[in-house]
Design an enzyme around this catalytic site. Structure first.
Site, PDB file in Angstrom:
ATOM      1  CG  ASN A  73      -0.762   5.458  -1.021  1.00  0.00           C
ATOM      2  OD1 ASN A  73      -1.737   5.101  -1.814  1.00  0.00           O
ATOM      3  ND2 ASN A  73      -1.032   5.468   0.306  1.00  0.00           N
ATOM      4  NE  ARG A 113      -4.626   3.079  -5.371  1.00  0.00           N
ATOM      5  CZ  ARG A 113      -4.025   1.943  -4.947  1.00  0.00           C
ATOM      6  NH1 ARG A 113      -4.043   1.069  -5.991  1.00  0.00           N
ATOM      7  NH2 ARG A 113      -3.897   1.485  -4.026  1.00  0.00           N
ATOM      8  CD  GLU A 136      -2.921  -1.253   0.384  1.00  0.00           C
ATOM      9  OE1 GLU A 136      -3.274  -0.115  -0.362  1.00  0.00           O
ATOM     10  OE2 GLU A 136      -3.537  -2.267   0.083  1.00  0.00           O
TER      11      GLU A 136
END
Ligand SMILES: Nc1ncnc2c1ncn2[C@@H]1O[C@H](COP(=O)(O)OP(=O)(O)O)[C@@H](O)[C@H]1O
Ligand SMILES: Nc1ncnc2c1ncn2[C@@H]1O[C@H](COP(=O)(O)OP(=O)(O)O)[C@@H](O)[C@H]1O
Lengths: 144, 112, 144, 112
Positions: C52, C107, C48
């Site tokens: 990002n 997302r 994650e």
């Protein structure tokens, strides 16, 4: 030749990191989708180079090990293993199969022989008191 | 457990089932456990089973060479069992196939 | 708290490196012999944080991502994921579950929620135009 | 092949067998292949099989959510099949268990 992708890792010369180092390099090399046996070749060669830093370069202390791996446009895989340890006086002699400065019979003197035979290219630069830099290259065979 | 030892007193055989990854970090403990079994049993045949070994570098060669010398001093033999292609390749590089018998488990009897 | 072991990796913000990054961190964390499901938690949280950087920090260019992982004396695992990208204006808002600035529906806005729930501790520092630094910690349960 | 599609015209069912690791890098191709099969078949049930998926982060949630919305527009349902503990955990965090039916293959009939 254009570099498509590059990673760098650094870690201390503790033997527990031998497994980590070869796995990290293999995970990166996987992007080239290499045959399983050729990926094992890379893991083995990296394991030898890293072990040499831990056993020989920093015999009585913990020092820094750096690895840089690259993927080139033509599909070639490049990996550099570098230490700032004691260095090698006679690189040519050190690279001879069965040559080892290890006295306790623990090492077979085959580290460089494995690197040479499992990778396509091997180059070793070293300076006494400054450190050693091992560069290896391999072109994986196409799958399918 | 990286080594499981099976002793057969009748056959004077010690079999060491190695597992996991054999590198400089892990080889020491394996060597020590095998040597303890050799010293206790003084076998005439030491079988090293590599069936569960997923990785090996030249530290594994040191391991086999050292055991070979130890067994030679006892006038015994070493047999390397179930090596994968990868492990055979590393061993061949060292010429180990000339010192110890190497094969799969069905050819256990091969002489060094 | 004493650091027993530490590794650093750097790589460019290409999506192909997402798999490499979580594998490299997991290989290092394996030294603590964690339960399989807790190692999967770490892999997911790192995935994650790295995604990002690739999606949000450097939206239209390739930038540098740095990861540092540590093993502390008390068995705690630490991992830092850092970028030098666009930064986050309102960190508190960004961390709310389902909040996302991504317009194309790709997302889910759950990256920080996953990091928070799968790790013991999460801290996020960010400066607009300078970059973002995510630090996560986890103590693995004892096995056996 | 990260997705294998099985179409059943009689049952108006499309089953997508996903495999490997689902992250931001890999999810795009999976989404596209599943959407193509939905557009061609206009099924009333979409089964997403996670049996061969070894890793999933929140990109997988985006994948399921997007397919859920698409199927809802067709008055259809989504069923998530064979998720591992790890995948269930990620899905539960997103409340996906409230949108799509989740279970193992033996409870295929569960309503969303
Ligand atoms: N990174 C290094 N730093 C210092 N000396 C090294 C390094 N790598 C290799 N050497 C020297 O080269 C010799 C041969 O290395 P190698 O072929 O790998 O065999 P082995 O590690 O089994 O001794 C070593 O015994 C050591 O003296
Ligand atoms: N490294 C980063 N750099 C810049 N912005 C970020 C970064 N990480 C997160 N953000 C911002 O925080 C928001 C929420 O992030 P997250 O919870 O991971 O959800 P998602 O990635 O699905 O959007 C993102 O949409 C983005 O606007």
């Amino acid at each position: 030749m254009k570099v498509l992708n590059e990673m760098k890792i650094t870690f201390p010369s503790k033997s527990v990191n031998e497994g980590y180092a070869r796995l990290a390099v293999a995970a990166f090399a996987s992007q080239l989708d290499p045959p399983v046996d050729e990926l094992a070749d890379v893991k083995t060669a990296v394991s030898e180079a890293v072990t040499n830093c831990i056993v020989h370069a920093y015999p009585d202390k913990v020092g820094k090990i750096e690895i840089c791996a690259r993927i080139f446009e033509n599909g070639e895989f490049y990996v550099k293993v570098k230490d700032y340890g004691c260095g090698i006086e006679d690189v040519k002699k050190a690279m001879e199969p069965l040559f080892t400065t290890c006295k306790n019979g623990e090492r077979a003197g085959l580290g460089f022989a494995v690197m040479e035979s499992f990778m396509d290219k091997l180059s070793v630069r070293s300076k006494v008191g400054r450190g050693t830099c091992v560069v290896m290259r391999k072109k994986f065979s196409q799958r399918g | 457990m990286p080594v499981r030892i099976v002793e057969n007193k009748e056959n004077k055989t010690v079999t060491a089932f190695l597992s996991g990854e054999i590198d400089h970090h892990g080889a020491k403990k394996m060597r020590e456990e095998i040597d303890r079994a050799i010293d206790e049993n003084l076998p005439s045949l030491l079988v090293l089973d590599f069936g569960e070994v997923s990785f090996m570098d030249s530290s594994g060669i040191g391991l086999v060479m050292g055991r070979y010398k130890k067994m030679r001093d006892l006038d015994g033999r070493v047999f390397v069992q179930n090596p994968s292609m990868h492990i055979k390749k590393v061993m061949r590089l060292a010429g180990l196939d000339k010192l110890a018998g190497i094969g799969d488990s069905s050819r256990k009897g091969v002489q060094p």
